[in-house]
Motif scaffolding. Sequence first.
Motif, PDB file in Angstrom:
ATOM      1  N   PRO A   3       0.685  -1.212   0.274  1.00 23.96           N
ATOM      2  CA  PRO A   3      -0.173  -0.114   0.136  1.00 23.96           C
ATOM      3  C   PRO A   3       0.715   1.692  -0.312  1.00 23.96           C
ATOM      4  O   PRO A   3       2.099   1.378   0.695  1.00 23.96           O
ATOM      5  CB  PRO A   3      -0.621  -0.520   1.422  1.00 23.96           C
ATOM      6  N   GLY A   4       0.431   2.729  -0.628  1.00 25.42           N
ATOM      7  CA  GLY A   4       1.170   3.463  -1.019  1.00 25.42           C
ATOM      8  C   GLY A   4       1.230   4.262  -2.308  1.00 25.42           C
ATOM      9  O   GLY A   4      -0.224   4.226  -2.788  1.00 25.42           O
ATOM     10  N   VAL A  81       8.942   5.963  -8.282  1.00 24.98           N
ATOM     11  CA  VAL A  81       9.153   5.819  -7.214  1.00 24.98           C
ATOM     12  C   VAL A  81       7.801   5.378  -6.191  1.00 24.98           C
ATOM     13  O   VAL A  81       7.157   5.699  -5.884  1.00 24.98           O
ATOM     14  CB  VAL A  81       9.608   6.526  -6.223  1.00 24.98           C
ATOM     15  N   ASN A  82       8.091   4.099  -5.799  1.00 29.84           N
ATOM     16  CA  ASN A  82       6.835   3.333  -5.104  1.00 29.84           C
ATOM     17  C   ASN A  82       7.329   3.641  -3.408  1.00 29.84           C
ATOM     18  O   ASN A  82       8.846   3.609  -2.842  1.00 29.84           O
ATOM     19  CB  ASN A  82       6.497   1.894  -4.905  1.00 29.84           C
ATOM     20  N   ILE A  83       6.378   4.624  -2.467  1.00 23.08           N
ATOM     21  CA  ILE A  83       6.467   4.273  -1.624  1.00 23.08           C
ATOM     22  C   ILE A  83       5.439   4.430  -0.412  1.00 23.08           C
ATOM     23  O   ILE A  83       4.408   3.837  -0.834  1.00 23.08           O
ATOM     24  CB  ILE A  83       6.788   6.138  -1.256  1.00 23.08           C
ATOM     25  N   TRP A  84       5.871   3.760   0.421  1.00 20.40           N
ATOM     26  CA  TRP A  84       4.764   2.942   1.097  1.00 20.40           C
ATOM     27  C   TRP A  84       5.268   3.380   2.941  1.00 20.40           C
ATOM     28  O   TRP A  84       6.740   3.230   3.144  1.00 20.40           O
ATOM     29  CB  TRP A  84       4.117   1.643   1.402  1.00 20.40           C
ATOM     30  N   VAL A  85       4.753   2.464   4.064  1.00 16.80           N
ATOM     31  CA  VAL A  85       5.454   2.963   5.494  1.00 16.80           C
ATOM     32  C   VAL A  85       5.586   1.147   5.502  1.00 16.80           C
ATOM     33  O   VAL A  85       4.477   0.404   5.617  1.00 16.80           O
ATOM     34  CB  VAL A  85       4.240   3.592   6.337  1.00 16.80           C
ATOM     35  N   THR A  86       6.399   1.394   6.564  1.00 21.96           N
ATOM     36  CA  THR A  86       7.042   0.168   7.144  1.00 21.96           C
ATOM     37  C   THR A  86       7.010  -0.345   8.097  1.00 21.96           C
ATOM     38  O   THR A  86       6.719  -1.625   8.563  1.00 21.96           O
ATOM     39  CB  THR A  86       8.286  -0.810   6.647  1.00 21.96           C
ATOM     40  N   ASN A  87       6.293   1.017   9.500  1.00 22.78           N
ATOM     41  CA  ASN A  87       6.841   0.427  11.104  1.00 22.78           C
ATOM     42  C   ASN A  87       6.420   2.025  11.299  1.00 22.78           C
ATOM     43  O   ASN A  87       6.764   2.737  10.744  1.00 22.78           O
ATOM     44  CB  ASN A  87       7.836   0.321  11.031  1.00 22.78           C
ATOM     45  N   ALA A 135      -3.460   7.903   9.859  1.00 23.12           N
ATOM     46  CA  ALA A 135      -3.162   7.946   8.328  1.00 23.12           C
ATOM     47  C   ALA A 135      -2.349   7.253   8.779  1.00 23.12           C
ATOM     48  O   ALA A 135      -1.991   6.317   6.944  1.00 23.12           O
ATOM     49  CB  ALA A 135      -2.717   9.490   8.466  1.00 23.12           C
ATOM     50  N   LEU A 136      -0.792   6.499   8.882  1.00 22.90           N
ATOM     51  CA  LEU A 136       0.202   6.032   8.556  1.00 22.90           C
ATOM     52  C   LEU A 136       0.095   4.504   8.075  1.00 22.90           C
ATOM     53  O   LEU A 136       0.082   4.327   7.417  1.00 22.90           O
ATOM     54  CB  LEU A 136       1.203   6.686   9.500  1.00 22.90           C
ATOM     55  N   GLU A 137      -1.554   3.936   8.864  1.00 19.73           N
ATOM     56  CA  GLU A 137      -2.210   2.358   9.082  1.00 19.73           C
ATOM     57  C   GLU A 137      -2.584   2.404   7.246  1.00 19.73           C
ATOM     58  O   GLU A 137      -2.069   1.694   6.997  1.00 19.73           O
ATOM     59  CB  GLU A 137      -1.891   2.928  10.024  1.00 19.73           C
ATOM     60  N   ALA A 138      -2.791   3.570   6.650  1.00 17.07           N
ATOM     61  CA  ALA A 138      -3.497   3.560   5.752  1.00 17.07           C
ATOM     62  C   ALA A 138      -2.751   3.356   5.047  1.00 17.07           C
ATOM     63  O   ALA A 138      -2.812   2.450   3.708  1.00 17.07           O
ATOM     64  CB  ALA A 138      -4.266   4.937   5.308  1.00 17.07           C
ATOM     65  N   TRP A 139      -1.052   3.715   4.930  1.00 18.34           N
ATOM     66  CA  TRP A 139       0.201   3.192   3.809  1.00 18.34           C
ATOM     67  C   TRP A 139       0.871   2.009   4.315  1.00 18.34           C
ATOM     68  O   TRP A 139       1.670   1.490   3.709  1.00 18.34           O
ATOM     69  CB  TRP A 139       0.473   4.201   3.344  1.00 18.34           C
ATOM     70  N   LEU A 140       0.521   1.106   5.756  1.00 19.45           N
ATOM     71  CA  LEU A 140       1.344   0.355   5.670  1.00 19.45           C
ATOM     72  C   LEU A 140       1.743  -0.750   5.178  1.00 19.45           C
ATOM     73  O   LEU A 140       0.796  -1.303   3.848  1.00 19.45           O
ATOM     74  CB  LEU A 140       0.561   0.286   7.450  1.00 19.45           C
TER      75      LEU A 140
END
Length: 163
Positions: A3-4, A81-87, A135-140
């Motif tokens: 996700p991201g 560039v693909n970006i997402w949240v990892t932690n 908000a960050l969890e939406a991209w986790l």
Amino acid sequence: MAPGIQITQQIRFGDIDAYDHVNNVVFLQYLEDARVQLTYADLPGGGTFQDLVGKDLFTLVGRHEIEYLAPISFRPTPIFVNIWVTNIGGSSFDFGYTITEEDVSVVYGQAATSMVLVSRTTGRPVRLADTQRTALEAWLGDPVPFKRGATRTNTPTLAEGNR
């Protein structure tokens, strides 16, 4: 892909170094562009992550890790560039990235960045609010699959007599 978001990055002639490929420092600029785009992307309920950070706080880069997997030469077509949240931690959060072709058929590099939420007044880390976490969890998504894992052996340096 995790996700991201995926952003388009046009290769500029000035990104190319004497070795006829995108310079390693420019990769960090591509990551920065992706971070800015993600944090200003519209959230499902409206607003952006930057809106949730507000004017009294800001985010700082605490750490970068990059693996360069293939050179990028100058060309008129963009890379992605693909970006997402990892932690998500107490006052910090991590982004994962891949720099790829649009269909992800070629991965030129992968990276991770640790960000810290900081008070403008004190300069000290601040705990993430529940709205920021949501908000960050939406991209986790998953951790970056670095070829060289997080567990590293302690190799002596030249100064320590590495022979």
